[in-house]
Enzyme design. Structure first.
Site, PDB file in Angstrom:
ATOM      1  CD1 TRP A 122       8.702  33.836  84.267  1.00 10.01           C
ATOM      2  CD2 TRP A 122      10.757  33.222  84.503  1.00 10.01           C
ATOM      3  NE1 TRP A 122       9.393  34.821  84.078  1.00 10.01           N
ATOM      4  CE2 TRP A 122      10.605  34.789  84.252  1.00 10.01           C
ATOM      5  CE3 TRP A 122      12.107  32.764  84.783  1.00 10.01           C
ATOM      6  CZ2 TRP A 122      11.700  35.364  84.802  1.00 10.01           C
ATOM      7  CZ3 TRP A 122      13.289  33.473  84.770  1.00 10.01           C
ATOM      8  CH2 TRP A 122      12.999  34.934  84.957  1.00 10.01           C
ATOM      9  CG  ASP A 176       7.867  28.960  88.881  1.00 12.08           C
ATOM     10  OD1 ASP A 176       7.322  29.723  89.706  1.00 12.08           O
ATOM     11  OD2 ASP A 176       8.457  29.392  87.867  1.00 12.08           O
ATOM     12  CE  LYS A 195       8.327  37.160  90.234  1.00  9.36           C
ATOM     13  NZ  LYS A 195       8.764  38.163  89.416  1.00  9.36           N
TER      14      LYS A 195
HETATM   15  C1  LIG Z   1       7.032  32.676  87.028  1.00 10.60           C
HETATM   16  C2  LIG Z   1       8.679  32.891  87.461  1.00 10.60           C
HETATM   17  N1  LIG Z   1       9.367  32.086  87.714  1.00 10.60           N
HETATM   18  C3  LIG Z   1      10.607  31.956  87.896  1.00 10.60           C
HETATM   19  C4  LIG Z   1      11.204  33.489  87.957  1.00 10.60           C
HETATM   20  C5  LIG Z   1      12.733  33.488  88.446  1.00 10.60           C
HETATM   21  O1  LIG Z   1      12.813  33.641  89.606  1.00 10.60           O
HETATM   22  P1  LIG Z   1      14.100  34.205  90.303  1.00 10.60           P
HETATM   23  O2  LIG Z   1      14.637  35.282  89.802  1.00 10.60           O
HETATM   24  O3  LIG Z   1      13.658  34.041  91.973  1.00 10.60           O
HETATM   25  O4  LIG Z   1      15.113  33.166  90.068  1.00 10.60           O
HETATM   26  C6  LIG Z   1      10.284  34.390  87.822  1.00 10.60           C
HETATM   27  C7  LIG Z   1      10.945  35.670  87.859  1.00 10.60           C
HETATM   28  O5  LIG Z   1      10.415  36.773  87.514  1.00 10.60           O
HETATM   29  C8  LIG Z   1       9.075  34.108  87.472  1.00 10.60           C
HETATM   30  O6  LIG Z   1       8.231  35.290  87.372  1.00 10.60           O
END
Ligand SMILES: Cc1ncc(COP(=O)(O)O)c(C=O)c1O
Length: 365
Positions: free
Chosen positions: A106, A176, A200
């Site tokens: 991520w 994030d 989550k």
């Molecule tokens: C730490 C983290 N950041 C970003 C995301 C991406 O999130 P989204 O699917 O809401 O764009 C996730 C998805 O699992 C994640 O675990």
């Protein structure tokens, strides 16, 4: 008569388990929401009835996370993934650089987007070590005139989590927190901006929470599309356009549930206990289960491990599925096993899984 509902042992990484009490309340209120004769989904987002839901969700989050007055809470769409581009669009000023701490896939995605808008570099990375750990705070290399430093507080895929956050002083710190927001107390005042997809710990997918310091918000670039400016949403209390009303309602109810559980300290204590059940099964297995994360970087939300050989791992995953444990396969990019123990995953589910691990080892040694 109330039917006994069968609930799965849900260890999905996201979307993931929601509290049964919240689902039941939503079910009860679905057809006639608080005397309106409509469901929340059918209310106008400009109605009084919806306004109460919206503002209650914001104030619940403020209270639970002790968000200071000089921060705004926004409900956006586009997932955490859209934040990867909104952040540099708004805050990476020409002539400045953004520093990214790389702790998993991520962070890589966030970093990649930034290159589209300006200059970014890596303040540290644990990629060479297969993202088994979080860098030490004194290893971070960023500059005092950087636009911001970006971290991923919990690495959903690799199963690592920051235990302590860096003090970046005057350099804005952005996190994030998609996969560990509301899992433990945080000092919001350390951050210029925190973002998290709701799916989550906060509610269903479709809502992205942004917590942003007002003076940081004022420094944003202006020459960007209206919907992608944080200021558009802050000026309109996240009601510039139609928000994901049902998701926000659910989020508010999840936060009510969290308050009733005793708030963030009580949740953190329970999360420690839940994760310990599974880490103990790994640690006492004498190498039968091999944890991916270094011990000092272990996540309390996503527990990742392998079995000592691939065939056995396949059998383990198949048997786990047969016994009703859902979502135990590791992320498709790295394989292995992953158990996500988010706030709404009951202690009993973790206990059952840890017992399953011990039993499987005994029977397949
Ligand atoms: C730490 C983290 N950041 C970003 C995301 C991406 O999130 P989204 O699917 O809401 O764009 C996730 C998805 O699992 C994640 O675990």
């Amino acid at each position: 008569m109330k039917l006994q509902t069968k609930r799965a042992y849900n260890f999905n990484a996201g979307p993931s388990a929601l509290p049964i009490a919240v689902l039941e309340k939503a079910q009860q209120e679905l057809i006639d929401f608080r005397g309106t004769g409509m469901s929340v989904m059918e209310l106008s987002h400009r109605s009084k009835a919806y306004e109460v839901v919206h503002n209650q969700a914001i104030s619940n989050l403020r209270e639970l996370l002790s968000i200071p007055e000089n921060y705004e809470v926004l409900f956006l769409q586009g997932g955490a993934s859209l934040q990867f581009s909104m952040i540099p669009m708004n805050f990476l000023q020409p002539g400045k650089q953004a520093a990214y701490v790389m702790t998993g896939s991520w962070s890589e995605k966030a970093f990649k987007e930034t290159a589209l808008f300006g200059e970014a570099y890596q303040a540290a990375s644990t990629k060479e070590d297969k993202y088994r750990s979080i860098p030490k705070l004194d290893e971070l290399q960023y500059k005092q005139d950087d636009a911001y430093v970006h971290i991923t507080s919990n690495n959903t895929i690799y199963g690592t989590e920051w235990k302590e956050y860096p003090n970046t002083g005057d350099v804005p710190l952005i996190a994030d927190m998609s996969s560990d927001i509301l899992s433990r107390p945080i000092d919001v005042s350390k951050f210029a901006l925190i973002y998290a997809g709701a799916q989550k710990n906060l509610g269903p997918s479709g809502v992205t929470v942004v917590i942003i310091r007002k003076d940081f918000l004022e420094q944003a670039n202006s020459n960007i599309p209206t919907m992608l400016k944080y200021s558009t949403h802050s000026k309109n209390n996240s009601l510039y356009n139609t928000p994901p009303t049902f998701g926000i309602y659910m989020l508010g109810e999840v936060l009510n549930w969290a308050r009733e559980l005793g708030g963030i300290e009580a949740i953190a204590e329970l999360n420690e206990k839940k994760a310990k059940l599974i880490y103990d099964a790994i640690d006492s297995s004498e190498g039968y289960y091999i944890g991916h994360a270094e011990k000092d970087s272990r996540s309390l939300m996503n527990i990742t491990f392998n079995l000592k050989d691939e065939e056995l791992e396949k059998k383990f995953l198949e048997q786990a599925k047969q016994e009703g444990f859902v979502g135990v396969n590791g992320h498709r990019s790295i394989g292995g096993c992953r158990v996500s123990t988010y706030n709404a995953v009951p202690y009993e589910a973790c206990q059952a899984f840890s017992q399953f691990m011990v039993k499987f080892q005994k029977e397949n040694n």
